[in-house]
Scaffold this motif. Sequence first.
Motif, short mmCIF file in Angstrom:
data_model
loop_
_atom_site.label_atom_id
_atom_site.label_comp_id
_atom_site.label_asym_id
_atom_site.label_seq_id
_atom_site.Cartn_x
_atom_site.Cartn_y
_atom_site.Cartn_z
N GLN A 95 13.43 0.96 3.42
CA GLN A 95 13.68 0.89 4.34
C GLN A 95 13.47 0.14 5.96
O GLN A 95 11.57 0.66 4.90
N ILE A 96 12.72 -0.65 6.77
CA ILE A 96 11.75 -0.71 7.40
C ILE A 96 11.70 -0.17 8.52
O ILE A 96 13.14 -0.20 9.12
N HIS A 97 10.51 0.84 8.81
CA HIS A 97 10.71 1.71 10.50
C HIS A 97 10.02 1.17 11.56
O HIS A 97 10.90 1.33 12.61
N ASP A 154 8.29 10.01 3.69
CA ASP A 154 9.53 8.69 3.36
C ASP A 154 8.73 7.78 3.89
O ASP A 154 9.42 6.39 3.79
N GLN A 155 7.77 7.68 4.54
CA GLN A 155 7.45 6.72 5.36
C GLN A 155 6.12 6.30 4.11
O GLN A 155 4.81 5.91 5.74
N ASN A 156 5.97 5.74 3.65
CA ASN A 156 5.06 5.74 2.90
C ASN A 156 4.48 4.37 1.75
O ASN A 156 3.95 4.39 1.31
N LEU A 157 5.21 3.34 2.49
CA LEU A 157 4.79 2.22 2.04
C LEU A 157 4.26 0.82 3.04
O LEU A 157 4.72 1.64 4.01
N GLU A 159 0.63 -1.16 -0.42
CA GLU A 159 0.11 -0.14 0.07
C GLU A 159 0.77 1.29 0.73
O GLU A 159 1.83 1.40 0.62
N GLU A 160 0.76 2.07 -0.28
CA GLU A 160 1.57 3.75 -0.72
C GLU A 160 0.58 4.69 -0.38
O GLU A 160 -0.71 4.49 -1.52
#
Length: 78
Positions: free
Chosen positions: A49-51, A21-24, A15-16
Motif C-alpha cells: 500500500q502506498i501511503h 505497518d508503514q515500514n518500507l 529501505e525497511e
Amino acid sequence: MRQQAIELDGVIRVEETITGDQNLGIQVVALDTQNLAEITQNLAELDLQIHTSDIITKTYTKPFTYFERAEEHAQSQS
C-alpha cells in the motif's frame, strides 16, 4: 515483498524500518507519469500500500568529508 519490490523495473532503492505497518520506503525513477503509474500498479500487485508519495524535481548533494576533517584535526593536535 521487499525482495520482490527491488526487482521491479524503475525501483532503485528499498529501505525497511522498524516502525509499524508503514515500514518500507521505496524510491523509483520513472520516465513520465504513465511509467510512474505502471510502477505504482506493479507495487500494488505485490500487496504493498502506498501511503504517501513525493515527486522530487531536484536533488542537491555534497561529498561526505568527515574522515578527512577528523584526520586533519588529529594532525593539528599532534
